[in-house]
Design a protein around this motif. Structure first.
Motif, PDB file in Angstrom:
ATOM      1  N   GLY A  92       0.802  -1.216   0.000  1.00 47.31           N
ATOM      2  CA  GLY A  92       0.000   0.000   0.000  1.00 47.31           C
ATOM      3  C   GLY A  92       0.834   1.263   0.000  1.00 47.31           C
ATOM      4  O   GLY A  92       0.398   2.303  -0.485  1.00 47.31           O
ATOM      5  N   TRP A  93       2.046   1.192   0.531  1.00 47.24           N
ATOM      6  CA  TRP A  93       2.927   2.364   0.498  1.00 47.24           C
ATOM      7  C   TRP A  93       3.219   2.732  -0.955  1.00 47.24           C
ATOM      8  O   TRP A  93       3.216   3.914  -1.325  1.00 47.24           O
ATOM      9  CB  TRP A  93       4.221   2.106   1.260  1.00 47.24           C
ATOM     10  N   ASP A  94       3.480   1.721  -1.762  1.00 51.20           N
ATOM     11  CA  ASP A  94       3.732   1.948  -3.184  1.00 51.20           C
ATOM     12  C   ASP A  94       2.484   2.551  -3.839  1.00 51.20           C
ATOM     13  O   ASP A  94       2.571   3.477  -4.640  1.00 51.20           O
ATOM     14  CB  ASP A  94       4.115   0.622  -3.849  1.00 51.20           C
ATOM     15  N   HIS A  95       1.332   2.034  -3.464  1.00 48.88           N
ATOM     16  CA  HIS A  95       0.074   2.547  -4.006  1.00 48.88           C
ATOM     17  C   HIS A  95      -0.111   4.013  -3.623  1.00 48.88           C
ATOM     18  O   HIS A  95      -0.595   4.816  -4.431  1.00 48.88           O
ATOM     19  CB  HIS A  95      -1.088   1.689  -3.499  1.00 48.88           C
ATOM     20  N   ARG A  96       0.244   4.378  -2.404  1.00 50.95           N
ATOM     21  CA  ARG A  96       0.128   5.775  -1.966  1.00 50.95           C
ATOM     22  C   ARG A  96       0.989   6.682  -2.833  1.00 50.95           C
ATOM     23  O   ARG A  96       0.579   7.779  -3.205  1.00 50.95           O
ATOM     24  CB  ARG A  96       0.534   5.927  -0.500  1.00 50.95           C
ATOM     25  N   LEU A  97       2.201   6.215  -3.162  1.00 53.18           N
ATOM     26  CA  LEU A  97       3.063   6.999  -4.049  1.00 53.18           C
ATOM     27  C   LEU A  97       2.440   7.121  -5.441  1.00 53.18           C
ATOM     28  O   LEU A  97       2.455   8.198  -6.041  1.00 53.18           O
ATOM     29  CB  LEU A  97       4.460   6.373  -4.129  1.00 53.18           C
ATOM     30  N   GLU A  98       1.886   6.040  -5.945  1.00 45.59           N
ATOM     31  CA  GLU A  98       1.211   6.071  -7.251  1.00 45.59           C
ATOM     32  C   GLU A  98       0.061   7.071  -7.234  1.00 45.59           C
ATOM     33  O   GLU A  98      -0.139   7.805  -8.207  1.00 45.59           O
ATOM     34  CB  GLU A  98       0.656   4.693  -7.608  1.00 45.59           C
ATOM     35  N   MET A  99      -0.718   7.082  -6.167  1.00 47.31           N
ATOM     36  CA  MET A  99      -1.850   8.004  -6.060  1.00 47.31           C
ATOM     37  C   MET A  99      -1.366   9.451  -6.062  1.00 47.31           C
ATOM     38  O   MET A  99      -2.000  10.316  -6.682  1.00 47.31           O
ATOM     39  CB  MET A  99      -2.666   7.717  -4.799  1.00 47.31           C
ATOM     40  N   ALA A 100      -0.266   9.716  -5.385  1.00 47.56           N
ATOM     41  CA  ALA A 100       0.270  11.076  -5.351  1.00 47.56           C
ATOM     42  C   ALA A 100       0.752  11.502  -6.735  1.00 47.56           C
ATOM     43  O   ALA A 100       0.531  12.654  -7.151  1.00 47.56           O
ATOM     44  CB  ALA A 100       1.403  11.165  -4.322  1.00 47.56           C
ATOM     45  N   VAL A 101       1.402  10.601  -7.473  1.00 53.62           N
ATOM     46  CA  VAL A 101       1.844  10.907  -8.829  1.00 53.62           C
ATOM     47  C   VAL A 101       0.630  11.198  -9.706  1.00 53.62           C
ATOM     48  O   VAL A 101       0.610  12.181 -10.466  1.00 53.62           O
ATOM     49  CB  VAL A 101       2.692   9.750  -9.417  1.00 53.62           C
ATOM     50  N   THR A 102      -0.392  10.376  -9.604  1.00 56.30           N
ATOM     51  CA  THR A 102      -1.615  10.561 -10.387  1.00 56.30           C
ATOM     52  C   THR A 102      -2.273  11.899 -10.062  1.00 56.30           C
ATOM     53  O   THR A 102      -2.745  12.610 -10.958  1.00 56.30           O
ATOM     54  CB  THR A 102      -2.594   9.394 -10.141  1.00 56.30           C
ATOM     55  N   ALA A 103      -2.293  12.260  -8.792  1.00 56.48           N
ATOM     56  CA  ALA A 103      -2.879  13.538  -8.381  1.00 56.48           C
ATOM     57  C   ALA A 103      -2.094  14.709  -8.974  1.00 56.48           C
ATOM     58  O   ALA A 103      -2.691  15.689  -9.446  1.00 56.48           O
ATOM     59  CB  ALA A 103      -2.929  13.638  -6.858  1.00 56.48           C
ATOM     60  N   MET A 104      -0.778  14.626  -8.965  1.00 56.31           N
ATOM     61  CA  MET A 104       0.042  15.693  -9.547  1.00 56.31           C
ATOM     62  C   MET A 104      -0.181  15.788 -11.048  1.00 56.31           C
ATOM     63  O   MET A 104      -0.247  16.884 -11.607  1.00 56.31           O
ATOM     64  CB  MET A 104       1.524  15.481  -9.253  1.00 56.31           C
ATOM     65  N   ASP A 105      -0.314  14.652 -11.710  1.00 52.75           N
ATOM     66  CA  ASP A 105      -0.609  14.656 -13.153  1.00 52.75           C
ATOM     67  C   ASP A 105      -1.937  15.361 -13.420  1.00 52.75           C
ATOM     68  O   ASP A 105      -2.041  16.189 -14.328  1.00 52.75           O
ATOM     69  CB  ASP A 105      -0.673  13.230 -13.707  1.00 52.75           C
ATOM     70  N   ALA A 106      -2.951  15.029 -12.627  1.00 49.98           N
ATOM     71  CA  ALA A 106      -4.281  15.607 -12.826  1.00 49.98           C
ATOM     72  C   ALA A 106      -4.276  17.114 -12.560  1.00 49.98           C
ATOM     73  O   ALA A 106      -4.844  17.896 -13.340  1.00 49.98           O
ATOM     74  CB  ALA A 106      -5.298  14.904 -11.934  1.00 49.98           C
ATOM     75  N   LEU A 107      -3.644  17.534 -11.476  1.00 50.03           N
ATOM     76  CA  LEU A 107      -3.588  18.954 -11.158  1.00 50.03           C
ATOM     77  C   LEU A 107      -2.801  19.717 -12.221  1.00 50.03           C
ATOM     78  O   LEU A 107      -3.216  20.790 -12.671  1.00 50.03           O
ATOM     79  CB  LEU A 107      -2.962  19.169  -9.775  1.00 50.03           C
ATOM     80  N   GLY A 108      -1.676  19.170 -12.644  1.00 49.73           N
ATOM     81  CA  GLY A 108      -0.877  19.802 -13.699  1.00 49.73           C
ATOM     82  C   GLY A 108      -1.671  19.944 -14.982  1.00 49.73           C
ATOM     83  O   GLY A 108      -1.618  20.985 -15.655  1.00 49.73           O
ATOM     84  N   GLN A 109      -2.445  18.918 -15.325  1.00 55.15           N
ATOM     85  CA  GLN A 109      -3.254  18.966 -16.538  1.00 55.15           C
ATOM     86  C   GLN A 109      -4.361  20.008 -16.436  1.00 55.15           C
ATOM     87  O   GLN A 109      -4.634  20.730 -17.396  1.00 55.15           O
ATOM     88  CB  GLN A 109      -3.843  17.586 -16.851  1.00 55.15           C
ATOM     89  N   LEU A 110      -4.988  20.099 -15.257  1.00 55.14           N
ATOM     90  CA  LEU A 110      -6.012  21.133 -15.053  1.00 55.14           C
ATOM     91  C   LEU A 110      -5.438  22.531 -15.298  1.00 55.14           C
ATOM     92  O   LEU A 110      -6.046  23.361 -15.984  1.00 55.14           O
ATOM     93  CB  LEU A 110      -6.553  21.071 -13.624  1.00 55.14           C
ATOM     94  N   CYS A 111      -4.274  22.780 -14.743  1.00 49.04           N
ATOM     95  CA  CYS A 111      -3.646  24.094 -14.898  1.00 49.04           C
ATOM     96  C   CYS A 111      -3.190  24.310 -16.341  1.00 49.04           C
ATOM     97  O   CYS A 111      -3.315  25.415 -16.881  1.00 49.04           O
ATOM     98  CB  CYS A 111      -2.478  24.238 -13.925  1.00 49.04           C
ATOM     99  N   GLN A 112      -2.669  23.269 -16.968  1.00 43.15           N
ATOM    100  CA  GLN A 112      -2.253  23.350 -18.369  1.00 43.15           C
ATOM    101  C   GLN A 112      -3.456  23.656 -19.259  1.00 43.15           C
ATOM    102  O   GLN A 112      -3.372  24.488 -20.164  1.00 43.15           O
ATOM    103  CB  GLN A 112      -1.587  22.042 -18.803  1.00 43.15           C
ATOM    104  N   ASP A 113      -4.583  23.004 -19.014  1.00 46.04           N
ATOM    105  CA  ASP A 113      -5.805  23.262 -19.773  1.00 46.04           C
ATOM    106  C   ASP A 113      -6.270  24.707 -19.581  1.00 46.04           C
ATOM    107  O   ASP A 113      -6.737  25.346 -20.528  1.00 46.04           O
ATOM    108  CB  ASP A 113      -6.919  22.303 -19.359  1.00 46.04           C
ATOM    109  N   ALA A 114      -6.149  25.207 -18.364  1.00 46.55           N
ATOM    110  CA  ALA A 114      -6.537  26.596 -18.102  1.00 46.55           C
ATOM    111  C   ALA A 114      -5.648  27.554 -18.882  1.00 46.55           C
ATOM    112  O   ALA A 114      -6.126  28.556 -19.425  1.00 46.55           O
ATOM    113  CB  ALA A 114      -6.465  26.891 -16.603  1.00 46.55           C
ATOM    114  N   LEU A 115      -4.352  27.251 -18.984  1.00 44.30           N
ATOM    115  CA  LEU A 115      -3.436  28.109 -19.736  1.00 44.30           C
ATOM    116  C   LEU A 115      -3.764  28.134 -21.228  1.00 44.30           C
ATOM    117  O   LEU A 115      -3.401  29.072 -21.940  1.00 44.30           O
ATOM    118  CB  LEU A 115      -1.986  27.650 -19.538  1.00 44.30           C
ATOM    119  N   ALA A 116      -4.447  27.106 -21.710  1.00 50.76           N
ATOM    120  CA  ALA A 116      -4.830  27.059 -23.123  1.00 50.76           C
ATOM    121  C   ALA A 116      -6.032  27.958 -23.421  1.00 50.76           C
ATOM    122  O   ALA A 116      -6.321  28.237 -24.588  1.00 50.76           O
ATOM    123  CB  ALA A 116      -5.144  25.617 -23.523  1.00 50.76           C
TER     124      ALA A 116
END
Length: 174
Positions: A92-116
């Motif tokens: 589950g520790w590995d899964h927690r890291l995966e979830m954090a990476v996924t969250a950063m990807d999603a947040l980055g994409q939201l901001c990138q979409d806003a910049l468009a």
């Protein structure tokens, strides 16, 4: 863990886990369940978790489902016993890291979409957020890789692969 209950030290740790996870936005009982399962040397039945924590089985059931979704708790079974058992999932520790990476990807994409968007393309703070998300994602990915390498090492030079993540388990069954 004694057969009749928990020692004072175990109860103190379990309560501390409950308070810690409550500060992280998880219900206190969820943190207490994690604390108990971290200490348990064998799978625990739902009714046993409820008895040891002095809470209702319904509360345990609800919180265990949430903990399973987070990857920190897995169901277990004992041959010949129809009760539902649970264990702390070290993968589950590995899964927690995966979830954090996924969250950063999603947040980055939201901001990138806003910049468009024409009205938002010059927003400095949005660009900074995209940069931060990329940086943090790289750091998390590196941390996950180092964790997996550490997890695979056993004393005496033996290595075993880390348990598969939930995503890997799902794709293997397809």
């Amino acid at each position: 863990m004694r057969r009749d209950g928990l020692s004072a030290e175990e109860e103190q740790f379990i309560e501390s886990m409950g308070l810690f996870f409550e500060r992280q936005g998880v219900p206190r009982i969820g943190g207490r369940i994690l604390g108990l399962l971290l200490l348990a040397e064998k799978p625990l039945a739902l009714s046993e978790v409820a008895r040891l924590l002095r809470v209702s089985p319904a509360s345990v059931s609800t919180n265990v489902r949430q903990l399973q979704a987070s990857g920190l708790v897995d169901p277990a079974s004992i041959p010949g016993d129809r009760r539902h058992y649970y264990v702390f999932n070290s993968a589950g520790w590995d899964h927690r890291l995966e979830m954090a990476v996924t969250a950063m990807d999603a947040l980055g994409q939201l901001c990138q979409d806003a910049l468009a968007m024409p009205g938002l393309k010059e927003r400095h703070k949005l660009r900074e957020a995209v940069e931060f998300c990329g940086f943090y994602r790289q750091e998390l990915a590196g941390a996950a890789k180092r964790w997996r390498a550490r997890f695979a090492r056993k004393p005496g030079g033996q290595t075993t692969p880390p348990p598969p993540s939930r995503r890997q388990r799902r794709s293997a069954t397809r």
